[in-house]
Design an enzyme around this catalytic site. Structure first.
Site, mmCIF file in Angstrom:
data_model
loop_
_atom_site.group_PDB
_atom_site.id
_atom_site.type_symbol
_atom_site.label_atom_id
_atom_site.label_comp_id
_atom_site.label_asym_id
_atom_site.label_seq_id
_atom_site.Cartn_x
_atom_site.Cartn_y
_atom_site.Cartn_z
ATOM 1 N N ASP A 7 -4.311 -10.530 -4.032
ATOM 2 C CA ASP A 7 -3.553 -9.429 -3.469
ATOM 3 C C ASP A 7 -2.904 -9.988 -2.200
ATOM 4 O OD1 ASP A 7 -2.631 -6.814 -2.856
ATOM 5 O OD2 ASP A 7 -4.369 -6.472 -1.591
ATOM 6 N N LEU A 8 -1.936 -9.309 -1.655
ATOM 7 C CA LEU A 8 -1.217 -9.836 -0.488
ATOM 8 C C LEU A 8 -1.607 -9.126 0.810
ATOM 9 C CD1 LEU A 8 0.956 -11.840 0.441
ATOM 10 C CD2 LEU A 8 2.684 -10.129 -0.125
ATOM 11 N N ASP A 9 -1.396 -7.834 0.830
ATOM 12 C CA ASP A 9 -1.618 -7.075 2.060
ATOM 13 C C ASP A 9 -3.111 -6.898 2.331
ATOM 14 O OD1 ASP A 9 -0.982 -5.629 4.315
ATOM 15 O OD2 ASP A 9 -0.957 -3.733 3.253
ATOM 16 N N THR A 15 0.162 -6.298 6.518
ATOM 17 C CA THR A 15 1.404 -5.535 6.673
ATOM 18 C C THR A 15 1.163 -4.041 6.545
ATOM 19 O OG1 THR A 15 1.950 -5.733 4.320
ATOM 20 C CG2 THR A 15 2.820 -7.438 5.777
ATOM 21 N N TRP A 23 6.140 4.856 6.696
ATOM 22 C CA TRP A 23 5.861 6.148 6.065
ATOM 23 C C TRP A 23 5.830 7.270 7.107
ATOM 24 C CZ3 TRP A 23 7.141 6.648 1.473
ATOM 25 C CH2 TRP A 23 6.799 5.757 0.456
ATOM 26 N N LYS A 44 -3.463 3.003 0.607
ATOM 27 C CA LYS A 44 -3.854 1.608 0.441
ATOM 28 C C LYS A 44 -3.891 1.198 -1.031
ATOM 29 C CE LYS A 44 -7.125 -1.494 2.716
ATOM 30 N NZ LYS A 44 -8.376 -1.575 3.466
ATOM 31 N N GLY A 45 -3.172 0.134 -1.348
ATOM 32 C CA GLY A 45 -3.262 -0.455 -2.687
ATOM 33 C C GLY A 45 -2.516 0.264 -3.792
ATOM 34 N N ILE A 46 -1.682 1.268 -3.431
ATOM 35 C CA ILE A 46 -0.932 1.990 -4.468
ATOM 36 C C ILE A 46 0.561 1.741 -4.294
ATOM 37 C CG2 ILE A 46 -2.707 3.749 -4.814
ATOM 38 C CD1 ILE A 46 -1.044 5.680 -3.117
ATOM 39 N N SER A 47 1.335 2.084 -5.300
ATOM 40 C CA SER A 47 2.769 1.792 -5.289
ATOM 41 C C SER A 47 3.522 2.679 -4.299
ATOM 42 C CB SER A 47 3.359 1.986 -6.687
ATOM 43 O OG SER A 47 3.439 3.364 -6.993
ATOM 44 N N ARG A 48 4.777 2.313 -4.082
ATOM 45 C CA ARG A 48 5.645 3.042 -3.151
ATOM 46 C C ARG A 48 5.830 4.498 -3.586
ATOM 47 N NH1 ARG A 48 11.134 0.137 -2.869
ATOM 48 N NH2 ARG A 48 9.742 -1.616 -2.537
ATOM 49 N N SER A 51 2.659 6.473 -3.181
ATOM 50 C CA SER A 51 2.435 6.745 -1.756
ATOM 51 C C SER A 51 3.245 7.954 -1.307
ATOM 52 C CB SER A 51 2.812 5.521 -0.907
ATOM 53 O OG SER A 51 1.965 4.432 -1.179
ATOM 54 N N LYS A 77 12.280 4.541 2.965
ATOM 55 C CA LYS A 77 11.065 4.041 3.613
ATOM 56 C C LYS A 77 11.035 2.519 3.534
ATOM 57 C CE LYS A 77 6.857 2.168 3.227
ATOM 58 N NZ LYS A 77 6.404 0.997 2.441
ATOM 59 N N SER A 115 0.434 -8.401 -6.237
ATOM 60 C CA SER A 115 0.579 -7.347 -5.237
ATOM 61 C C SER A 115 1.403 -6.195 -5.794
ATOM 62 C CB SER A 115 1.277 -7.914 -3.996
ATOM 63 O OG SER A 115 1.641 -6.886 -3.104
ATOM 64 N N ALA A 116 1.065 -4.981 -5.351
ATOM 65 C CA ALA A 116 1.861 -3.804 -5.733
ATOM 66 C C ALA A 116 3.204 -3.810 -5.010
ATOM 67 C CB ALA A 116 1.096 -2.532 -5.395
ATOM 68 N N SER A 117 3.347 -4.660 -4.015
ATOM 69 C CA SER A 117 4.567 -4.693 -3.204
ATOM 70 C C SER A 117 5.687 -5.467 -3.883
ATOM 71 C CB SER A 117 4.278 -5.326 -1.841
ATOM 72 O OG SER A 117 5.477 -5.494 -1.114
ATOM 73 N N LYS A 146 -2.495 -0.724 -10.021
ATOM 74 C CA LYS A 146 -3.932 -0.725 -9.784
ATOM 75 C C LYS A 146 -4.422 0.726 -9.683
ATOM 76 C CE LYS A 146 -3.080 -4.816 -6.934
ATOM 77 N NZ LYS A 146 -3.117 -5.394 -5.578
ATOM 78 N N GLU A 170 -9.204 -9.368 -3.252
ATOM 79 C CA GLU A 170 -8.716 -8.034 -2.878
ATOM 80 C C GLU A 170 -9.369 -7.513 -1.603
ATOM 81 O OE1 GLU A 170 -6.917 -5.436 -3.211
ATOM 82 O OE2 GLU A 170 -5.743 -5.731 -5.024
ATOM 83 N N ASP A 171 -8.806 -6.404 -1.102
ATOM 84 C CA ASP A 171 -9.409 -5.710 0.046
ATOM 85 C C ASP A 171 -9.489 -4.204 -0.192
ATOM 86 O OD1 ASP A 171 -6.599 -5.216 0.296
ATOM 87 O OD2 ASP A 171 -6.923 -4.685 2.397
#
Length: 222
Positions: A7-9, A15, A23, A44-48, A51, A77, A115-117, A146, A170-171
């Protein structure tokens, strides 16, 4: 262990603060909503899109916007977010990650980002890590985000490695669930109780090492 899928963030860089700032700015400008600091966890961890829907639900506004309007607002956003992350440098790589990536590569482990990003390639470029990773899974090309395993499976496929030969990193709870659903070994950073589904949880990225990853993988596959 033939590959590590990150995962990235919150794992490679942080970030999340920029996401939440963007947001919060959008919520205030468009809906006159003040998001409480605690609401950051919900995103956290979900798509744009997910969110934005969570924010609209929070403000009891979900039924007041069309799909097209939701997409336009999500894009707005993202403009705020991209402006913020354009200032990222290699100094923003989380502690221990540069050495971890170097040691994994030195031991022949393939590296992928899941990543979801959609901004992952841009972020890696800013961090000076674009050349380090062998592949970046495209979240726009997977069926489900995810906690579905799709993005991690895409990461494994992109580096040509069977999922059960990968360690996922992951985090977030949704991310750990995705890793386990993908039949990967899960190494997580954060709260041990919250992330108990992972095969190993460390408090900070400083605790990440090649040896840790290797040991956890070998223990899981005994």
């Amino acid at each position: 262990m033939q590959a590590a899928v990150f995962d990235l963030d919150g794992v490679v860089t942080d970030t999340a603060k920029f996401h939440f700032q963007a947001w919060s700015k959008l919520a205030k400008e468009e809906f006159n909503l003040d998001l409480p600091a605690s609401f950051e966890t919900n995103l956290k961890g979900i798509s744009r899109t997910e969110s934005l829907e969570a924010i609209l639900k929070f403000g009891d506004l979900l039924d007041k916007y069309s799909k097209e309007e939701v997409q336009n607002l999500a894009n707005k956003k993202n403009d705020y977010y991209v402006e913020a992350i354009s200032k990222l440098t290699k100094e923003d790589i989380l502690p221990g990650i540069t050495k971890l990536l170097t040691d994994l590569k030195a031991n022949g482990v393939k590296l992928a980002v899941a990543s979801a990003s959609k901004n992952a390639p841009f972020i890696l470029e800013k961090l000076g890590l674009a050349h380090v990773f062998d592949a970046v899974a495209d979240p726009a090309k997977v069926n489900a985000g995810k906690p579905a395993p799709d993005i991690f499976l895409a990461g494994a496929k992109a580096v040509g490695v069977a999922p059960n030969q990968c360690v996922g990193v992951e985090d977030a709870i949704a991310g750990v669930s995705a890793i386990k659903a993908a039949d990967m070994v899960a190494v997580a950073v954060g709260d041990k109780d919250e992330l108990r589904q992972a095969d190993c949880v460390v408090p900070t990225t400083r605790n990440f090492t090649y040896q840790l990853f290797s040991d956890v993988f070998d223990r899981y596959h005994k």
